[in-house]
Every structure is written in structure tokens, then in C-alpha cells.
Write an enzyme that holds these catalytic residues in place. Structure first.
Site, PDB file in Angstrom:
ATOM      1  N   CYS A   1       2.625  -3.234   4.239  1.00 25.44           N
ATOM      2  CA  CYS A   1       1.992  -3.939   3.116  1.00 25.44           C
ATOM      3  C   CYS A   1       3.333  -4.984   2.543  1.00 25.44           C
ATOM      4  CB  CYS A   1       1.703  -2.831   2.128  1.00 25.44           C
ATOM      5  SG  CYS A   1       3.211  -1.791   1.719  1.00 25.44           S
TER       6      CYS A   1
ATOM      7  N   GLU B   1      -0.483   2.762  -4.177  1.00 25.36           N
ATOM      8  CA  GLU B   1       0.299   1.589  -3.639  1.00 25.36           C
ATOM      9  C   GLU B   1      -0.629   0.738  -2.663  1.00 25.36           C
ATOM     10  OE1 GLU B   1       3.023   0.215  -3.994  1.00 25.36           O
ATOM     11  OE2 GLU B   1       3.484   1.777  -5.589  1.00 25.36           O
TER      12      GLU B   1
HETATM   13  C1  UN1 Z   1       8.648  -0.912   4.512  1.00 20.96           C
HETATM   14  O1  UN1 Z   1       8.411  -2.024   4.395  1.00 20.96           O
HETATM   15  O2  UN1 Z   1       9.533  -0.338   5.106  1.00 20.96           O
HETATM   16  O3  UN1 Z   1       2.056   0.597   3.504  1.00 20.96           O
HETATM   17  C2  UN1 Z   1       7.804  -0.090   3.771  1.00 20.96           C
HETATM   18  C3  UN1 Z   1       3.256  -0.019   3.497  1.00 20.96           C
HETATM   19  C4  UN1 Z   1       4.253   0.353   2.386  1.00 20.96           C
HETATM   20  C5  UN1 Z   1       5.437   0.410   2.877  1.00 20.96           C
HETATM   21  C6  UN1 Z   1       6.480  -0.509   3.476  1.00 20.96           C
HETATM   22  N1  UN1 Z   1       3.907   1.246   1.518  1.00 20.96           N
HETATM   23  O4  UN1 Z   1       3.427  -0.761   4.286  1.00 20.96           O
END
Ligand code: UN1
Length: 456
Positions: A264, A230
């Protein structure tokens, strides 16, 4: 041996956690121990693994308040968001405790006409996990919970700024769960590489930047090991002229500034359909200016600090490199200890602008104007990332078109790009992801392997 140290981003002289970096020998021992323990864990009835996850959730829930306080202190997340992260993590554990009892395969008409033909899911083995500091409890949980539910063991390597939260998580797991199925390893790149390279590690799940994720995927791929990465985002919120403007402005302001934009999923581009233009920009700027920037431990704080000095420099440097006009913010906050940046909105003129093409990871968004819906869609699809987009509209037809045409893993109609339902698949497309999605039932694609069984 070097120590890994985390510090409070709001009070940078205050040390929060310290732990020696793991050695190559530590990684080797953990991986071998995990491989042994995994075989016994996988043989337990699924329901027993589910019960163990439930007990783990109960154990963590007893320290929910202090865990939220630690998240706030260690990574500077505003206390309300930190509490929500703890609740979400408990929900995830309890969800997978039940999900593990769902059907684990399919039956098919046998080729012979008699007998049984079926496929069943089996665990993968030992999973290496490389997790970021921005969701120091939720991301380890949403990787570890399904991995364990489906019968795998885990080597967890958290990002160094979040080792304190990871220690608490791992200590609770080690107290409640069978010996050897969760190991905590700390360190930087060399430790991550030792995990990826270890012959007992069968798969690697990563969350972090696109550059690092791709190097993880190619390193693991070189020895035939599956990866789930991710990665970054450059997420657009599209504001169509028929939407509820007040709702759009407050939702987008929160999506730009939640955890100071260090998600993210943060909104980084606001694409505004004509003729809304300046009227919507003013509304959004008002909302951003109304947010209280300051100590994340105080309940009224909207925007806390960035994780460290380097992060703040890089956010301010990106704003300085932009050729756009700063509407609000764009500077560090004076007079506060810690790495604060004012919520920032920049009117950009070029689709090559740094604030349009790069992930900034701060409370910063670019305003982009679109002459039509078609242009708004094309602008939203611009660039290489494809994590999430949101569209504000009252027009169902337009919403459906955007759902079909946006090149992203998640589309949110009239809601923030940030936030995710843990029981739905989470993940991106294009430069934002590699491998199967996380969370929900999608998680089983990565944490199980299918075996086809024929009985004649
Ligand atoms: C969210 O928006 O609550 O690392 C989760 C990150 C993402 C998760 C976001 N994988 O920001």
C-alpha cells in the site's frame, strides 16, 4: 467443506498450504473461547504479558530462516525482503513486550482539591483481525502484538493466499501463549463477516483495499463496534530540482518495484519539477531496467512475481487503459512460469489518468511533470488517497512546507514511500485510512479503552 489453498506465485502448480475454511460454528466457538480466555489474560500483570510476547518472539526467531523461505514461496516475496519481514516482526513483538510497562494513564488534579483523579487504559476485549497477503507475517504481528500486550484476545483471519504463514504464526502463538487468546480462522468474505458480526467481538482491525475496508467499517459500525482500517494508497514521490538525483532515482526505483509494487506504500506517481524532466526520467528508467526480474528465491532478484494471474491481468489492464506514453515495461515477462510484469514507467498527460487516480498494486508508476514547487504540491495532493508521500530535496524550507501541506499520514524526506519504522505511528488520511493509526504508541488508541477513576 471447502479447502483454502495457497500456491507459489513463482511456480503456480505448486501448492504451499491447504486448510479447511472455518464454518460459522468455528467462528462462534473461537469467539466464545477467546472471550473467556481474555478475562484471565487481562488480569495478568502487564510485565507477565510482556514476558509472554518475548517468549513468542524467541520461539519465532528459532524458525526465522524457514519462515522467510515460506514467505518467499507462498506469496512470491524476494527472499531478502522476506528475511527483513521476519526480522521486523520479531522487533515488533519485542518492542511491545517492553512498551506494555510504560505509563498506562494519567493523573489529574482532583475536582475536590483532595483525593485522586486519574484515567487508566483497559483492554477492549476480543479483537477481530482481517489481514492481507502482502505482509503475511508483519501485518498480523503488528496487530496481534499490541492487542495482546494491552490484554486483548484475537481472532485472526488472514487472506487466503497467505494461510501457510498465518498457520505457522498461530501455531507458535498457541504453543507459547496461554490457551485461547489467539485463534486462527480461515476463509473468505463469509468468515470475515461472521467475525465482524459476532457479539463477543469488540473491535475489528483491517488492512486491505479501500472498498473492502469501508464495507468492514460500516458493517462493524452498524453494531457499534470500533474499526481500524488501513487501506489503499496512490503514493507520490516528488523530485525537486535541487535534490541528489542519483539517490532519488535509486530510492524511487526500489519504492516502485519492492515486492513488485504490492505494498500500500509503493510509489505510484513520480512528480518531477522542471527543468529536471527527461533527464530524471531517463535516470529512473535506467534504474528500473537494471533490476533483475525473476525467481524470488534467488538472492539477486529485484522484482518477483505478482500474487496470481488475476492480479497480473488487472495491472496490465490498467497500463493499457492509461492514455500516457510507456517509457519502459508495460508487458508481462515472457518465458517465465509465474505472474511477472516488467517494471513499468508511463509518462501521463492527464490528471484523470487511471495510473494517477487508482491503486494499481504492481511495479508500475506514472511520471507527472510539474512547472513549479506549488504545482508539484498540488499534484501530489491530487486524488482521494492520502497514505504516504516522499519528497526529494536539499532545501530544508521546501521540505518543511511539504511536511505541512501534503494531505497524507506519513511524509518521507529523501527516502522511499515504502518501509515503516515499527515504533512510529503508521497510517494514512482521507481514503487511505479509517480509525486510529497502527504501530508505535499510536496502537494503544485502538487496543485500549480509557476509564476515568475518581477517588474522594
Ligand atoms: C511497508 O511499506 O513496509 O499493506 C509496510 C501494506 C501496508 C504496509 C506497508 N499496510 O502494504
Amino acid at each position: 467443506m471447502t479447502d483454502i489453498v495457497s500456491r507459489n506465485p513463482a511456480h503456480p502448480l505448486v501448492e504451499i498450504a491447504r486448510r479447511p475454511a472455518s464454518s460459522a460454528k468455528d467462528v462462534d466457538e473461537a469467539a466464545r473461547h477467546a472471550a473467556d480466555a481474555q478475562r484471565a489474560w487481562a488480569r495478568l500483570p502487564a510485565g507477565e504479558r510482556g514476558q509472554a510476547l518475548m517468549a513468542f518472539a524467541d520461539r519465532l526467531s528459532r524458525e526465522a530462516d524457514s519462515l522467510a523461505a515460506l514467505i518467499c514461496e507462498e506469496v512470491g516475496k524476494p527472499i531478502g525482503e522476506a528475511r527483513a519481514e521476519v526480522t521486523r516482526s520479531l522487533d515488533i513483538l519485542r518492542y511491545y513486550a517492553g512498551v506494555v510497562l510504560l505509563p498506562d494513564g494519567e493523573t489529574l488534579p482532583a475536582g475536590t482539591g483532595r483525593g485522586w483523579l486519574m484515567s487508566r487504559r483497559y483492554p477492549v476485549g476480543v479483537i477481530g483481525m482481517i489481514t492481507p497477503w502482502n505482509f503475511p507475517l508483519a501485518i498480523p504481528t503488528w496487530k496481534v502484538a499490541p492487542a495482546l500486550a494491552y490484554g486483548n484476545a484475537v481472532l485472526l483471519k488472514p487472506a487466503s493466499p497467505a494461510i501457510g504463514v498465518a498457520q505457522r504464526f498461530a501455531a507458535a502463538a498457541q504453543e507459547i501463549l496461554p490457551d485461547g487468546i489467539v485463534h486462527l480462522l480461515t476463509g473468505d468474505r463469509d468468515v470475515a463477516e461472521a467475525i465482524i458480526d459476532h457479539p463477543s467481538v469488540s473491535a475489528v482491525s483491517f488492512t486491505g483495499s479501500t472498498a473492502v475496508g469501508r464495507s468492514v467499517a460500516s458493517r462493524a459500525g452498524a453494531r457499534g463496534v470500533a474499526t481500524q482500517c488501513e487501506m489503499g494508497g496512490q503514493n507520490a514521490s516528488v523530485v525537486l530540482r535541487d535534490c541528489d538525483l542519483e539517490h532519488a532515482a535509486s530510492t524511487i526505483a526500489a519504492a516502485i518495484t519492492g515486492y513488485a509494487g504490492q505494498k500500500c506504500t509503493a510509489t505510484s506517481r513520480v512528480i518531477i519539477e522542471d527543468p529536471l524532466g527527461d533527464a530524471f526520467v531517463d535516470l529512473l528508467a535506467d534504474r528500473l531496467q537494471a533490476l533483475k526480474v525473476g525467481d524470488p528465491a534467488l538472492p539477486g532478484t529485484g522484482v518477483g512475481p505478482l500474487i496470481d494471474a488475476t492480479a497480473r491481468e488487472s495491472v496490465l489492464a490498467a497500463v493499457a487503459r492509461s492514455s500516457g506514453r510507456t517509457i519502459t515495461g508495460g508487458t508481462a515477462v515472457d518465458g517465465l512460469e509465474g505472474f511477472y510484469v516488467h517494471p513499468t514507467l508511463v509518462d501521463v498527460r492527464s490528471s484523470r489518468d487511471v495510473l494517477v487516480e487508482q491503486e494499481v498494486f504492481g511495479p508500475v508508476a506514472a511520471v507527472v511533470r510539474a512547472r513549479s514547487r506549488e504545482e508539484a504540491l498540488a499534484l501530489a495532493n491530487h486524488g482521494s488517497y492520502g497514505l504516504v508521500a516522499s519528497v526529494f530535496t536539499a532545501d530544508l524550507e521546501a521540505a518543511m512546507t511539504f511536511c505541512d501541506e501534503l494531505q497524507v499520514g506519513m511524509v518521507k524526506i529523501n527516502s522511499a514511500t515504502t518501509g515503516a519504522d515499527f515504533h512510529a505511528p503508521f497510517g494514512g488520511s482521507r481514503a487511505s485510512a479509517f480509525g486510529p493509526h497502527e504501530q508505535g504508541l499510536a496502537a494503544r488508541e485502538f487496543f485500549t479503552q480509557t476509564r476515568t477513576l475518581t477517588f474522594t
